[in-house]
Enzyme design. Sequence first.
Site, mmCIF file in Angstrom:
data_model
loop_
_atom_site.group_PDB
_atom_site.id
_atom_site.type_symbol
_atom_site.label_atom_id
_atom_site.label_comp_id
_atom_site.label_asym_id
_atom_site.label_seq_id
_atom_site.Cartn_x
_atom_site.Cartn_y
_atom_site.Cartn_z
ATOM 1 N N ARG A 63 34.875 28.349 -47.392
ATOM 2 C CA ARG A 63 35.714 28.801 -48.785
ATOM 3 C C ARG A 63 36.707 29.530 -48.755
ATOM 4 O O ARG A 63 36.661 30.495 -48.217
ATOM 5 C CB ARG A 63 34.894 29.283 -49.253
ATOM 6 C CG ARG A 63 35.343 29.807 -50.495
ATOM 7 C CD ARG A 63 35.513 29.558 -52.087
ATOM 8 N NE ARG A 63 33.893 27.852 -52.003
ATOM 9 C CZ ARG A 63 34.192 26.834 -52.481
ATOM 10 N NH1 ARG A 63 35.527 26.731 -53.375
ATOM 11 N NH2 ARG A 63 33.181 26.102 -53.292
ATOM 12 N N ARG A 85 36.348 18.145 -44.095
ATOM 13 C CA ARG A 85 36.800 19.894 -44.381
ATOM 14 C C ARG A 85 35.595 20.022 -43.802
ATOM 15 O O ARG A 85 34.823 21.014 -43.643
ATOM 16 C CB ARG A 85 36.821 20.367 -45.376
ATOM 17 C CG ARG A 85 35.933 19.747 -46.469
ATOM 18 C CD ARG A 85 36.470 20.449 -47.952
ATOM 19 N NE ARG A 85 35.219 20.333 -49.769
ATOM 20 C CZ ARG A 85 34.892 21.336 -49.900
ATOM 21 N NH1 ARG A 85 35.947 22.437 -49.838
ATOM 22 N NH2 ARG A 85 34.957 20.410 -50.863
ATOM 23 N N HIS A 146 43.937 21.811 -49.493
ATOM 24 C CA HIS A 146 43.828 22.943 -50.915
ATOM 25 C C HIS A 146 44.244 24.212 -50.459
ATOM 26 O O HIS A 146 42.754 24.991 -50.110
ATOM 27 C CB HIS A 146 42.345 22.826 -50.785
ATOM 28 C CG HIS A 146 41.535 23.119 -51.837
ATOM 29 N ND1 HIS A 146 41.216 24.545 -52.685
ATOM 30 C CD2 HIS A 146 40.703 22.156 -52.977
ATOM 31 C CE1 HIS A 146 40.477 24.563 -52.982
ATOM 32 N NE2 HIS A 146 40.713 22.911 -53.871
ATOM 33 N N ASP A 189 42.284 24.968 -64.058
ATOM 34 C CA ASP A 189 42.005 24.067 -63.156
ATOM 35 C C ASP A 189 42.547 23.107 -63.650
ATOM 36 O O ASP A 189 42.336 22.241 -65.105
ATOM 37 C CB ASP A 189 40.301 23.537 -62.897
ATOM 38 C CG ASP A 189 40.357 22.749 -62.011
ATOM 39 O OD1 ASP A 189 38.845 22.557 -61.873
ATOM 40 O OD2 ASP A 189 41.677 22.300 -61.246
ATOM 41 N N GLU A 248 47.768 24.018 -54.396
ATOM 42 C CA GLU A 248 47.497 22.426 -53.723
ATOM 43 C C GLU A 248 48.877 21.784 -53.405
ATOM 44 O O GLU A 248 48.567 20.641 -54.749
ATOM 45 C CB GLU A 248 45.399 21.857 -53.904
ATOM 46 C CG GLU A 248 44.950 23.020 -54.119
ATOM 47 C CD GLU A 248 43.780 22.332 -54.646
ATOM 48 O OE1 GLU A 248 43.307 23.834 -56.114
ATOM 49 O OE2 GLU A 248 42.912 21.422 -54.320
HETATM 50 O O1 TA6 Z 1 41.023 23.497 -56.526
HETATM 51 C C1 TA6 Z 1 40.222 22.410 -57.577
HETATM 52 C C2 TA6 Z 1 39.279 22.015 -57.694
HETATM 53 O O2 TA6 Z 1 38.352 20.505 -57.423
HETATM 54 C C3 TA6 Z 1 37.943 22.476 -59.010
HETATM 55 O O3 TA6 Z 1 37.408 22.146 -59.071
HETATM 56 C C4 TA6 Z 1 36.938 23.056 -57.716
HETATM 57 O O4 TA6 Z 1 35.860 22.175 -57.815
HETATM 58 C C5 TA6 Z 1 37.517 23.801 -56.112
HETATM 59 O O5 TA6 Z 1 38.702 22.096 -56.213
HETATM 60 C C6 TA6 Z 1 36.645 24.071 -55.725
HETATM 61 O O6 TA6 Z 1 35.888 22.750 -55.062
HETATM 62 P P1 TA6 Z 1 35.107 22.725 -53.498
HETATM 63 O O7 TA6 Z 1 34.073 21.665 -53.734
HETATM 64 O O8 TA6 Z 1 35.741 23.441 -52.414
HETATM 65 O O9 TA6 Z 1 33.640 24.218 -54.389
#
Ligand code: TA6
Length: 274
Positions: A63, A85, A146, A189, A248
């Site tokens: 994260r 990932r 991301h 988002d 991103e």
């Molecule tokens: O960055 C956009 C996104 O798709 C959000 O909707 C949120 O889910 C984020 O990615 C994080 O996703 P993750 O699977 O890493 O918790």
Amino acid sequence: MTETSSLKLETWKNLPILQIRNDAAEAKIALHGAHVLSYRPAGEREVLWLSEESWAEPGKPIRGGIPVCWPWFGPAQEPAHGVARINEWALKESSSDPACTVVKFEAFAYENLIADVTVTVADKLTVELTTTNLGPEEFRLTQALHSYFGISNISSIKVLGLDGAEYIDTLTSTRHRQDGPIDFRAETDRIYDHSAAECVIDDPAYKKKIHVAKEGSMSTVVWNPWVAKSRRLPDFGDREYNGMVCIESANVGNDFRILKAGEKQILKTIISLV
Ligand code: TA6
């Protein structure tokens, strides 16, 4: 390695990482997910953000930093944001001069697709993700670098560069056009899927402007989970949303890419302090 630059194998939460130092910057990259964890230009504060609660184990995503979301983006397919990932990558080669270190990872295969990641640590941080379709059938690729950025406070920053751009609000599945800078007052988002624009995170409290340029991308995802979603995420501290924002560089939404047999797609994000 020169005497003013180094690349060492260390650990972070028991994961093997590359610790890179040169005259221009320092960086940490986990072999898990070919995942940049940290980037700090010389004389500056850390640019990226990493959750205190991050997982660091096989099969789970880290994260923060720069997750490689590939060869699909989002939760519509399991595992969410693809397989790159959450798998182990291997270092292929590195090269360095006093102010620049280049790290290349061994190719990562998924079905007939090959992903190559190259990270360049210098006065700018560049992550390049190359996808090659070795199969006979075309592949509909969606992907994102991301990136999570460290900021003073989500309520006091603005994101510049996307004024006038169309976006999908994924929380309501509605389309809008950006009016002026992006500021943050709730969970945000958004997929800006018709823009090659460079973004700037303007953080006056930290007297910092983070520049996010990109290549091979017509879509940018902007995300902050805010309070409720942060609480729902087991690997995200309840108050941590205050100190981060995601910008991103992607190929998502209407910017998906169809790779025919033998074709390549290169997605690049270039991060620097203005
Ligand atoms: O960055 C956009 C996104 O798709 C959000 O909707 C949120 O889910 C984020 O990615 C994080 O996703 P993750 O699977 O890493 O918790």
